[in-house]
Design an enzyme around this catalytic site. Structure first.
Site, mmCIF file in Angstrom:
data_model
loop_
_atom_site.group_PDB
_atom_site.id
_atom_site.type_symbol
_atom_site.label_atom_id
_atom_site.label_comp_id
_atom_site.label_asym_id
_atom_site.label_seq_id
_atom_site.Cartn_x
_atom_site.Cartn_y
_atom_site.Cartn_z
ATOM 1 N N GLU A 143 0.820 -1.231 -0.086
ATOM 2 C CA GLU A 143 0.101 0.045 0.069
ATOM 3 C C GLU A 143 0.991 1.259 0.200
ATOM 4 O O GLU A 143 1.565 1.556 0.953
ATOM 5 C CB GLU A 143 -0.873 0.160 1.096
ATOM 6 C CG GLU A 143 -1.791 1.318 1.422
ATOM 7 C CD GLU A 143 -2.715 1.280 2.496
ATOM 8 O OE1 GLU A 143 -2.127 0.929 3.739
ATOM 9 O OE2 GLU A 143 -3.778 1.889 2.657
ATOM 10 N N ASP A 178 -5.424 2.809 -1.840
ATOM 11 C CA ASP A 178 -6.053 3.647 -0.673
ATOM 12 C C ASP A 178 -6.540 5.078 -1.133
ATOM 13 O O ASP A 178 -5.302 5.859 -1.425
ATOM 14 C CB ASP A 178 -5.368 3.620 0.626
ATOM 15 C CG ASP A 178 -6.099 4.309 1.743
ATOM 16 O OD1 ASP A 178 -6.683 5.350 1.595
ATOM 17 O OD2 ASP A 178 -5.809 3.979 2.790
ATOM 18 N N GLN A 206 -9.147 1.310 -0.324
ATOM 19 C CA GLN A 206 -9.748 2.004 1.039
ATOM 20 C C GLN A 206 -10.159 3.196 0.499
ATOM 21 O O GLN A 206 -9.532 3.954 -0.410
ATOM 22 C CB GLN A 206 -8.690 1.923 1.802
ATOM 23 C CG GLN A 206 -8.408 0.253 2.575
ATOM 24 C CD GLN A 206 -7.221 0.084 3.472
ATOM 25 O OE1 GLN A 206 -6.174 1.095 3.075
ATOM 26 N NE2 GLN A 206 -7.304 -0.573 4.325
ATOM 27 N N GLU A 246 -12.223 3.232 5.643
ATOM 28 C CA GLU A 246 -10.963 3.453 6.875
ATOM 29 C C GLU A 246 -10.702 4.498 7.147
ATOM 30 O O GLU A 246 -9.924 5.172 6.919
ATOM 31 C CB GLU A 246 -9.667 2.471 6.212
ATOM 32 C CG GLU A 246 -8.297 2.621 7.078
ATOM 33 C CD GLU A 246 -7.158 2.241 6.328
ATOM 34 O OE1 GLU A 246 -6.331 1.542 7.249
ATOM 35 O OE2 GLU A 246 -6.819 2.720 5.310
HETATM 36 O O1 LIG Z 1 -3.937 3.356 5.178
HETATM 37 C C1 LIG Z 1 -3.653 2.975 6.160
HETATM 38 O O2 LIG Z 1 -3.046 3.656 7.092
HETATM 39 C C2 LIG Z 1 -3.436 1.458 6.554
HETATM 40 O O3 LIG Z 1 -4.368 0.917 5.303
HETATM 41 C C3 LIG Z 1 -2.544 0.617 6.649
HETATM 42 O O4 LIG Z 1 -2.323 -0.534 6.796
HETATM 43 C C4 LIG Z 1 -1.331 1.245 7.574
HETATM 44 O O5 LIG Z 1 -1.560 2.194 8.608
HETATM 45 MG MG MG Z 2 -5.010 2.299 3.966
#
Ligand SMILES: O=C(O)[C@@H](O)C(=O)CO
Ligand code: MG
Length: 274
Positions: A143, A178, A206, A246
């Protein structure tokens, strides 16, 4: 509409962690994700999932010493043994929770070190994790995260993540896209969905409002529009993943709880929470 999963690390902060499963199910979610399962027995988590008819769709591998600021071990030379132990532990939890994906956090580039210097360690660790996860039938996700929230985080951009996924060359390594981080770091979010989703290399989305990481209907991103883009591209390429919610509830958190802030979801046409 895409399918939405409740992120239990951020949603329902008004409840104890184990009570958040029931709350998410009552709000109509069919799936959950959260950062880390390791403070709990896998069988306790599995029973909460089963009791509430929920799927577990994502969690993270062990991040190193979180309290001391570590945010993953994958890019850290000298920590390979700990990284491997963590991945094996995550794979055990994934089996017990029937969770198809594990997010492997990249970690922070050490002070005074160039990103390029640690990239070979990162790639080697990811290759190892991909092989072990494949044996267990799991996917490994990486990510890109913005450096306002996590300064010096190794992985920040979608193009870099996709280059790394290509370099690893394993079918079970994918990008966790994300949109909150994407908007903060690089913007042009809809076009990036159109570019990357058809590659088959996006394993999970996300969302959160930008800039403050609150409900998706607060801030500069037009999420209903982005959901339409995800729908349109998914229909073309057959993507069937999940969108993790999230964010830190602002509207409902104090007075009425997280549920009060879910109007953005209830208001979506043909809202699909599962
Ligand atoms: O975006 C984020 O913060 C989370 O998806 C993660 O896994 C790490 O903090
Ligand atoms: Mg995230």
């Amino acid at each position: 509409m895409p399918r939405f999963a409740a992120n239990l690390s951020m949603l329902y902060p008004e409840l104890d962690f184990l009570d958040r499963f029931e709350a998410a199910a009552k709000d109509g979610f069919a799936a959950v994700e959260y950062l880390f399962p390791y403070a709990y027995e896998a069988r306790e988590l599995a029973s909460r999932l089963a009791a509430n008819g929920l799927k577990q769709v994502l969690f993270n591998g062990p991040p190193g010493d979180w309290e001391r600021g570590e945010r993953g071990l994958a890019c850290l030379p000298g920590r390979e043994a700990e990284f491997r132990d963590g991945i094996l532990k995550a794979i055990d939890y994934a089996a017990a929770l029937d969770c198809p994906r594990i997010h492997v956090m990249a970690g922070l580039v050490p002070e005074g070190v160039e990103r390029e210097t640690v990239q070979p360690t990162y790639l080697e660790n990811l290759r190892w994790a991909a092989v072990e996860a494949a044996k267990a039938g799991r996917d490994v996700l990486i990510e890109p995260i913005n450096t306002r929230d996590i300064p010096r985080f190794f992985l920040n951009r979608q193009d870099h993540a996709h280059e790394l996924v290509e370099a690893v060359g394993a079918l079970n390594v994918q990008v966790q896209m994300d949109l909150y981080h994407c908007q903060i770091v690089e913007g042009d979010v809809a076009m990036k969905i159109r570019k990357y989703l058809p590659t088959g290399r996006v394993g999970h989305f996300q969302i959160a409002g930008v800039p403050d990481r609150n409900e998706p209907d607060i801030g500069e991103l037009n999420h209903p529009y982005l959901f339409e883009v995800i729908d349109e591209v998914s229909a073309q390429c057959g993507w069937q993943g999940w969108v993790g919610c999230e964010y830190r509830p602002r509207r409902g958190a104090v007075a009425d709880g997280t549920s009060a802030g879910l109007g953005w979801l209830r208001g979506l046409p043909r809202a699909a929470r599962g």
